[in-house]
Structure formats: structure tokens, C-alpha cells
Design a protein around this motif. Structure first.
Motif, PDB file in Angstrom:
ATOM      1  N   ARG A 278     -31.925  -9.099 -11.397  1.00 31.94           N
ATOM      2  CA  ARG A 278     -31.721 -10.448 -10.164  1.00 31.94           C
ATOM      3  C   ARG A 278     -32.255  -8.744  -8.640  1.00 31.94           C
ATOM      4  O   ARG A 278     -31.635  -8.350  -8.865  1.00 31.94           O
ATOM      5  CB  ARG A 278     -29.547  -9.839  -9.620  1.00 31.94           C
ATOM      6  N   VAL A 279     -32.300 -10.425  -8.043  1.00 38.71           N
ATOM      7  CA  VAL A 279     -33.228 -10.424  -6.724  1.00 38.71           C
ATOM      8  C   VAL A 279     -32.371 -10.166  -5.322  1.00 38.71           C
ATOM      9  O   VAL A 279     -32.260  -9.794  -4.693  1.00 38.71           O
ATOM     10  CB  VAL A 279     -34.426 -10.576  -6.795  1.00 38.71           C
TER      11      VAL A 279
ATOM     12  N   TYR B 101     -34.779 -14.369  -9.099  1.00 44.01           N
ATOM     13  CA  TYR B 101     -34.943 -13.423 -10.167  1.00 44.01           C
ATOM     14  C   TYR B 101     -36.064 -13.341 -10.118  1.00 44.01           C
ATOM     15  O   TYR B 101     -37.354 -13.947  -9.838  1.00 44.01           O
ATOM     16  CB  TYR B 101     -34.394 -13.587 -11.838  1.00 44.01           C
ATOM     17  N   GLU B 102     -36.434 -11.905 -10.618  1.00 48.39           N
ATOM     18  CA  GLU B 102     -38.036 -11.696 -11.598  1.00 48.39           C
ATOM     19  C   GLU B 102     -38.031 -11.107 -13.324  1.00 48.39           C
ATOM     20  O   GLU B 102     -37.206 -10.278 -13.088  1.00 48.39           O
ATOM     21  CB  GLU B 102     -38.664 -10.969 -10.318  1.00 48.39           C
TER      22      GLU B 102
ATOM     23  N   GLY C 258     -38.185 -17.869   3.584  1.00 46.79           N
ATOM     24  CA  GLY C 258     -38.325 -16.654   3.629  1.00 46.79           C
ATOM     25  C   GLY C 258     -38.585 -16.227   1.996  1.00 46.79           C
ATOM     26  O   GLY C 258     -39.019 -15.589   1.373  1.00 46.79           O
ATOM     27  N   TRP C 259     -37.302 -16.851   1.018  1.00 39.80           N
ATOM     28  CA  TRP C 259     -37.672 -16.930  -0.401  1.00 39.80           C
ATOM     29  C   TRP C 259     -39.043 -17.743  -0.614  1.00 39.80           C
ATOM     30  O   TRP C 259     -39.180 -17.707  -1.783  1.00 39.80           O
ATOM     31  CB  TRP C 259     -36.271 -17.722  -0.518  1.00 39.80           C
ATOM     32  N   HIS C 260     -38.750 -18.597   0.344  1.00 39.33           N
ATOM     33  CA  HIS C 260     -40.323 -19.593  -0.051  1.00 39.33           C
ATOM     34  C   HIS C 260     -42.000 -18.943  -0.770  1.00 39.33           C
ATOM     35  O   HIS C 260     -42.141 -18.344  -1.330  1.00 39.33           O
ATOM     36  CB  HIS C 260     -40.166 -20.560   0.318  1.00 39.33           C
ATOM     37  N   GLY C 261     -41.771 -17.640   0.480  1.00 35.74           N
ATOM     38  CA  GLY C 261     -42.544 -16.978   0.247  1.00 35.74           C
ATOM     39  C   GLY C 261     -42.791 -16.006  -0.418  1.00 35.74           C
ATOM     40  O   GLY C 261     -44.117 -15.492  -0.965  1.00 35.74           O
ATOM     41  N   TRP C 262     -41.297 -15.333  -0.713  1.00 43.17           N
ATOM     42  CA  TRP C 262     -41.701 -14.624  -2.195  1.00 43.17           C
ATOM     43  C   TRP C 262     -42.311 -15.577  -3.550  1.00 43.17           C
ATOM     44  O   TRP C 262     -42.151 -14.701  -4.244  1.00 43.17           O
ATOM     45  CB  TRP C 262     -39.851 -14.123  -2.214  1.00 43.17           C
ATOM     46  N   MET C 263     -40.930 -16.559  -3.599  1.00 48.89           N
ATOM     47  CA  MET C 263     -41.353 -16.521  -5.061  1.00 48.89           C
ATOM     48  C   MET C 263     -42.961 -17.096  -4.778  1.00 48.89           C
ATOM     49  O   MET C 263     -43.190 -17.593  -6.196  1.00 48.89           O
ATOM     50  CB  MET C 263     -40.306 -18.467  -4.578  1.00 48.89           C
TER      51      MET C 263
ATOM     52  N   ALA D 146     -34.517 -10.463   0.798  1.00 47.55           N
ATOM     53  CA  ALA D 146     -32.556  -9.665   0.882  1.00 47.55           C
ATOM     54  C   ALA D 146     -32.822  -7.876   0.832  1.00 47.55           C
ATOM     55  O   ALA D 146     -32.137  -7.361   0.781  1.00 47.55           O
ATOM     56  CB  ALA D 146     -31.980  -9.799  -0.641  1.00 47.55           C
ATOM     57  N   ALA D 147     -34.138  -8.049   0.463  1.00 46.61           N
ATOM     58  CA  ALA D 147     -34.806  -6.028   0.453  1.00 46.61           C
ATOM     59  C   ALA D 147     -35.300  -6.081   2.325  1.00 46.61           C
ATOM     60  O   ALA D 147     -35.130  -4.666   2.577  1.00 46.61           O
ATOM     61  CB  ALA D 147     -36.344  -5.537  -0.018  1.00 46.61           C
TER      62      ALA D 147
END
Length: 132
Positions: free
Chosen positions: A29-30, A40-41, A68-73, A82-83
């Protein structure tokens, strides 16, 4: 019990059994966004990158992932929101659900589905007619 049955018989609501198994076996869980979607990753894909996935809090709708999450995904950044304590920019708009196929769908002027009258043709346009 109802949530479990929904997950067993619908692929668009939350997670499938395959996603549940993969998350249990390989997932770390990220983080979680404001809408309750959990990210998740774990494991690697065919290109050797870490796999990343989301388990939606409700219906599976890809456009519900915040910027923000889209870029990470999509591996545009290695640091998850989250970090890094992600704060949306002032020009970013809030998520609006896709209304296609509903009564609230976008229907521009001139659309046959628009309830208003079609705009009148101006003098700069001549409609084609046969044998004219």
C-alpha cells in the motif's frame, strides 16, 4: 456480505478476484486519495518497471484519479503524492464524473440531443441542395 457479493459478480465495483489476489500476494500500500481510492505497487511489468494499480472506493472510473496520483500511476514521477505532501495547483479543477449516456451529458448548441433550438444559419453559409 453485500460488498463481497458485489465484488464477486461485478468487475466495475471495487476490485476483481484477480486484483484482490495480486494485491494480497504482491501489493504494498502506497497511499490513499481524498475520495478513498487506495494505491498499490509491487512486482514488475514486462518493461521491468514496478507495477502500480488502484483499487477504487466505488465504481471503477479511471477519470476519478486525481492529477497527482495520475502522474505517479503512469511513472511520470517516482514519488507518490502521499510521500511528497502533494497540494493541487490553483488552476487545477476538481473532478467531475463522466456524464456521457446520462441526462446530464454535455450537449453543445446544434446537437440533435440538445433541447434548445438550433442556431439559425447566417449569411456566410449556403446549404447544398441537389441540382443547384
Amino acid at each position: 456480505m453485500k460488498a463481497l457479493l458485489l465484488q464477486m459478480f461485478t468487475w466495475w465495483n471495487g476490485q476483481t478476484w484477480g486484483t484482490r489476489f495480486h494485491t494480497w500476494r504482491h501489493g504494498t500500500r502506497v497511499g490513499e486519495d481524498a475520495d478513498g481510492n487506495v494505491y498499490y505497487e509491487g512486482g514488475t511489468d514486462s518493461e521491468g518497471r514496478t507495477r502500480r494499480w488502484v483499487i477504487y472506493s466505488g465504481y471503477s472510473e479511471a477519470s476519478a484519479i486525481p492529477p497527482g496520483w495520475h502522474g505517479w500511476m503512469h511513472h511520470r514521477t517516482d514519488v507518490s503524492p502521499a510521500a511528497e505532501n502533494y497540494v493541487p495547483r490553483p488552476w487545477e479543477k476538481a473532478h467531475i464524473a463522466n456524464m456521457t449516456g446520462t441526462g446530464r451529458a454535455y450537449r453543445p448548441k446544434g446537437s440533435i440531443l440538445n433541447q434548445g433550438a438550433r442556431p439559425h444559419v447566417t449569411g456566410d453559409y449556403d446549404a447544398w441542395t441537389p441540382k443547384s
